[in-house]
Design a protein around this motif. Structure first.
Motif, PDB file in Angstrom:
ATOM      1  N   UNK A  32       1.000  -1.000  -0.107  1.00  0.00           N
ATOM      2  CA  UNK A  32       0.061  -0.073   0.042  1.00  0.00           C
ATOM      3  C   UNK A  32       1.021   1.205  -0.042  1.00  0.00           C
ATOM      4  N   UNK A  33       1.896   1.285   0.651  1.00  0.00           N
ATOM      5  CA  UNK A  33       2.827   2.290   0.766  1.00  0.00           C
ATOM      6  C   UNK A  33       3.233   2.609  -0.505  1.00  0.00           C
ATOM      7  N   UNK A  34       4.039   1.412  -1.176  1.00  0.00           N
ATOM      8  CA  UNK A  34       4.673   1.665  -2.413  1.00  0.00           C
ATOM      9  C   UNK A  34       3.661   2.303  -3.238  1.00  0.00           C
ATOM     10  N   UNK A  35       2.463   1.564  -3.409  1.00  0.00           N
ATOM     11  CA  UNK A  35       1.536   2.113  -4.420  1.00  0.00           C
ATOM     12  C   UNK A  35       1.109   3.576  -4.289  1.00  0.00           C
ATOM     13  N   UNK A  36       0.860   3.814  -3.013  1.00  0.00           N
ATOM     14  CA  UNK A  36       0.510   5.111  -2.541  1.00  0.00           C
ATOM     15  C   UNK A  36       1.304   6.086  -3.154  1.00  0.00           C
ATOM     16  N   UNK A  37       2.837   5.780  -3.165  1.00  0.00           N
ATOM     17  CA  UNK A  37       3.696   6.889  -3.785  1.00  0.00           C
ATOM     18  C   UNK A  37       3.869   6.659  -5.199  1.00  0.00           C
ATOM     19  N   UNK A  38       3.930   5.655  -5.874  1.00  0.00           N
ATOM     20  CA  UNK A  38       4.245   5.429  -7.294  1.00  0.00           C
ATOM     21  C   UNK A  38       2.832   5.581  -7.886  1.00  0.00           C
ATOM     22  N   UNK A  39       1.702   5.487  -7.953  1.00  0.00           N
ATOM     23  CA  UNK A  39       0.523   5.826  -8.862  1.00  0.00           C
ATOM     24  C   UNK A  39       0.485   7.351  -8.717  1.00  0.00           C
ATOM     25  N   UNK A  40       0.356   7.951  -7.754  1.00  0.00           N
ATOM     26  CA  UNK A  40       0.040   9.552  -7.851  1.00  0.00           C
ATOM     27  C   UNK A  40       1.629   9.920  -8.675  1.00  0.00           C
ATOM     28  N   UNK A  41       2.655   9.470  -8.436  1.00  0.00           N
ATOM     29  CA  UNK A  41       3.738   9.894  -9.003  1.00  0.00           C
ATOM     30  C   UNK A  41       3.428   9.698 -10.605  1.00  0.00           C
ATOM     31  N   UNK A  42       3.202   8.580 -10.820  1.00  0.00           N
ATOM     32  CA  UNK A  42       2.956   8.212 -12.323  1.00  0.00           C
ATOM     33  C   UNK A  42       2.220   9.318 -13.052  1.00  0.00           C
ATOM     34  N   UNK A  43       0.814   9.629 -12.487  1.00  0.00           N
ATOM     35  CA  UNK A  43       0.079  10.492 -13.158  1.00  0.00           C
ATOM     36  C   UNK A  43       0.520  11.972 -13.235  1.00  0.00           C
ATOM     37  N   UNK A  44       1.227  12.297 -12.172  1.00  0.00           N
ATOM     38  CA  UNK A  44       1.851  13.749 -12.052  1.00  0.00           C
ATOM     39  C   UNK A  44       2.947  13.684 -13.142  1.00  0.00           C
TER      40      UNK A  44
END
Length: 436
Positions: A32-44
């Motif tokens: 959850x921590x990794x996805x919580x960082x990676x997913x918004x980063x991808x869209x940004x």
């Protein structure tokens, strides 16, 4: 510390735990921590190319010259950003992530990044304002469309005014990434793009300011975004904005030094891609067009891979700084597996959709055929590229910027040597495949 093998840095007899500061490193919540960082980063990361396409479409309605001037000026600015500002974001992310459990160090790292960014932005502004005509003539060429010299220089001067704001905004994004908050930069990126669109419509079609108007729209949006980002960072990061540039502190000097090291890394990557593109251009226009399509497809996957790298950098840096090496090791192993899976998925996607891709990007039958022939090479490189990007994030997390730069110089040196040898020994018809 930076000369210690990665495996040793991740060894520890301590049990994984939840850290008192920064993000949760509980092994049960690591996904959850990794996805919580990676997913918004991808869209940004993805929001900027989308905004550029919209910007290009609007400026294109003004005619070929304004569009060409905007594109050429943007190419110069993007090069400056990739070589210096992007490395600063990476260094800032690591320094902030490594300081999340110490408020004093967190404040020092954040303010040092702000100081370096502001200094670099002002230097870029001065260079662009003074040398805009020279840069314009350099990219257009003395034998090229000379009527574009002045429009390109005008756009450069307007965009130059926002260089400090751009540098500060990107450094502040690095700070937010460092504390594991990639949602705030995402929201601000979307807001900046919306503002840019609104200002474009006003400056281009109401005030009729032409290409400089589009540049002014972008610069204004970037300035406003920078101000909001800094305002949001003040309470979270104990940020103390200051315009004093008379003396850089020791932490800021270290950060500037690390940024310069990564700048050399970015420069050699740019040189390698430029040489490859130049070699394909000498074959024939159709082969060059096909290569450009495949290269852009390859580069587009960097959005996904960069998101993994950001997650690796943030989580591992925080884990190591707090002595939670098991969490760092778990993160490294998990993200490596994710990278391999994503790489194979991307490669398979390119192979399955080769007919669609070739027809989507070109109507020329020869170009379409060349794209189909090159896509297997692109697909084969996907797993390697995904892992390489992710491991870059790991190297940045442990502050091994020098090793990351040395390995890139080695890889680029091998690539450039192969291109040189191939251009001599391989039949011209196969040159483009040899480059891949």
């Amino acid at each position: 510390m930076t000369n210690m093998p990665l495996a040793k840095r991740f060894r520890s007899k301590d049990k994984a735990k939840v850290e008192p500061g920064g993000i949760s490193l509980d092994p049960e919540n690591l996904d959850t921590t990794l996805l919580g960082i990676a997913v918004p980063a991808f869209f940004a990361l993805a929001s900027d190319p989308v905004a550029s396409l919209v910007d290009t479409a609007l400026v294109g309605k003004l005619g070929a010259d304004p569009l060409a001037a905007t594109g050429l000026a943007t190419a110069i600015l993007n090069l400056a950003s990739k070589i210096f500002t992007t490395p600063l974001v990476a260094v800032t992310t690591t320094q902030v992530a490594s300081s999340t459990n110490d408020k004093e160090k967190l404040s020092e790292a954040s303010n040092s990044a702000l100081q370096v960014a502001l200094t670099a932005g002002i230097i870029q502004t001065l260079l662009l304002l003074v040398f805009a005509p020279i840069f314009a003539q350099g990219i257009v060429g003395s034998e090229g469309e000379q009527r574009l010299w002045d429009p390109v220089a005008d756009v450069l001067r307007v965009r130059a005014l926002a260089c400090p704001a751009i540098a500060v905004a990107l450094a502040t994004q690095g700070m937010f990434r460092g504390i594991g908050d990639t949602r705030t930069p995402l929201v601000l990126s979307i807001a900046a793009n919306v503002l840019n669109l609104i200002f474009d419509l006003i400056f281009l079609f109401e005030l009729h300011l032409g290409a400089p108007g589009a540049a002014l729209a972008t610069s204004t949006a970037e300035l406003l975004t920078s101000i909001v980002l800094v305002a949001l960072a003040v309470p979270k990061l104990q940020l103390r904005p200051s315009l004093r540039l008379d003396a850089l502190g020791d932490a800021a000097k270290q950060m500037a030094g690390d940024t310069i090291i990564l700048s050399f890394r970015s420069a050699i990557v740019w040189i390698t891609f430029t040489v490859a593109a130049a070699v394909t251009a000498r074959i024939d226009a159709d082969s060059s067009a096909a290569y450009q399509i495949c290269q852009q497809l390859w580069l587009s996957t960097a959005l996904v891979n960069d998101a993994l790298a950001i997650a690796a950098q943030t989580v591992i840096a925080q884990a190591i700084s707090s002595g939670n090496n098991p969490a760092a090791k778990d993160t490294f192993q998990k993200l490596t597996i994710w990278a391999v899976v994503i790489g194979f998925a991307l490669g398979a996607g390119f192979l399955i959709s080769s007919d669609t891709i070739s027809s989507l990007f070109s109507t020329d039958e020869y170009v379409q055929e060349e794209v189909k022939n090159m896509l297997p090479f692109v697909a084969a490189s996907m797993p390697i590229a995904s892992v390489a990007f992710t491991w870059d994030g790991v190297l940045y997390a442990v502050k091994d910027f020098t090793f990351a730069t040395k390995t890139m110089f080695l890889a680029s040196g091998l690539a450039l040597t192969s291109i040189a040898v191939g251009s001599i020994t391989v039949p011209e018809s196969d040159d483009i495949y040899f480059i891949w």
